[in-house]
Enzyme design. Structure first.
Site, PDB file in Angstrom:
ATOM      1  N   CYS A  48       2.895  -7.679  -8.163  1.00  8.35           N
ATOM      2  CA  CYS A  48       4.312  -7.823  -8.523  1.00  8.35           C
ATOM      3  C   CYS A  48       5.072  -8.433  -7.364  1.00  8.35           C
ATOM      4  O   CYS A  48       5.052  -7.912  -6.254  1.00  8.35           O
ATOM      5  CB  CYS A  48       4.901  -6.462  -8.885  1.00  8.35           C
ATOM      6  N   CYS A  50       8.413  -8.860  -7.362  1.00 10.97           N
ATOM      7  CA  CYS A  50       9.829  -8.490  -7.362  1.00 10.97           C
ATOM      8  C   CYS A  50      10.232  -7.908  -6.015  1.00 10.97           C
ATOM      9  O   CYS A  50       9.393  -7.479  -5.237  1.00 10.97           O
ATOM     10  CB  CYS A  50      10.153  -7.523  -8.509  1.00 10.97           C
ATOM     11  N   CYS A  53       9.881  -3.506  -5.620  1.00 15.51           N
ATOM     12  CA  CYS A  53       8.636  -2.768  -5.390  1.00 15.51           C
ATOM     13  C   CYS A  53       8.309  -2.691  -3.899  1.00 15.51           C
ATOM     14  O   CYS A  53       8.542  -3.639  -3.155  1.00 15.51           O
ATOM     15  CB  CYS A  53       7.464  -3.442  -6.114  1.00 15.51           C
TER      16      CYS A  53
END
Length: 188
Positions: A48, A50, A53
């Site tokens: 991930c 993003c 996180c």
């Protein structure tokens, strides 16, 4: 220049054992370590990009999977946990000392992922959890400080590892969210 994707990915993806029964997740503190027990393997494990996180130092991606929330239990030093951003859809519970995220929970019962907790499989005390199967929110690594000129090589690097790169979630998970949105619209 090769970007460090994540320590679990930089040397290749290690397949899961297929019979992983869970284990203990631990923060990085040496004093009063926070532990969370997970009963079972992770699903939808993915890289991930993003910016919400938790990522290991120097990594462009987190590696996150989901487990049913009833399979997650705080087992030691839960008093050190705090929610990172209470306004976020995923309530990420992190150690207030070392900053490691132990689990993320969705409290909104109308959310398509309600009932699932997000965990970082690299924190397990043993190996064998399901391997990452795709990469999500790849373009978000730019927001995390990766030069935009590096996104094409990063996507190629992910594909070499067998991780299809997406700028959202993979189609299966996007379908889950769209189905829930449709159900909510029909119920209104």
């Amino acid at each position: 220049m090769t970007i460090s994707l994540h320590p679990m990915l930089d040397s290749g993806v290690t397949p899961g054992t297929g019979d992983f029964a869970g284990g203990t997740l631990s923060c990085h503190c040496t004093d009063r370590t926070v532990t969370v027990t997970v009963d079972g393997d992770v699903a939808h494990n993915h890289a991930c990009g993003c910016t919400k996180c938790w990522k290991p130092e120097g990594a462009a991606f987190a590696v996150v999977g989901v487990v049913p929330r009833e399979k997650v239990a705080i087992t030691r030093n839960g008093d050190k946990l705090a929610i990172v951003d209470e306004s976020a859809a995923i309530q990420r519970h992190a150690c207030t000392v070392c900053g490691v995220h132990l689990y993320g929970r969705i409290e909104n019962k109308d959310h398509g992922f309600y009932g699932l907790d997000f965990v970082h499989a690299e924190l397990f005390d043993k190996k064998g959890a399901a391997a990452p199967g795709f990469a999500a929110f790849v373009s978000s690594i730019i927001e995390g400080g990766v030069d935009p000129s590096e996104t094409t090589p990063v996507r190629a690097q992910l594909k070499t590892l067998g991780l299809e790169p997406y700028d959202c979630l993979n189609p299966t998970l996007m379908d889950v969210l769209a189905t829930q949105a449709y159900k909510l619209k029909q119920a209104a």
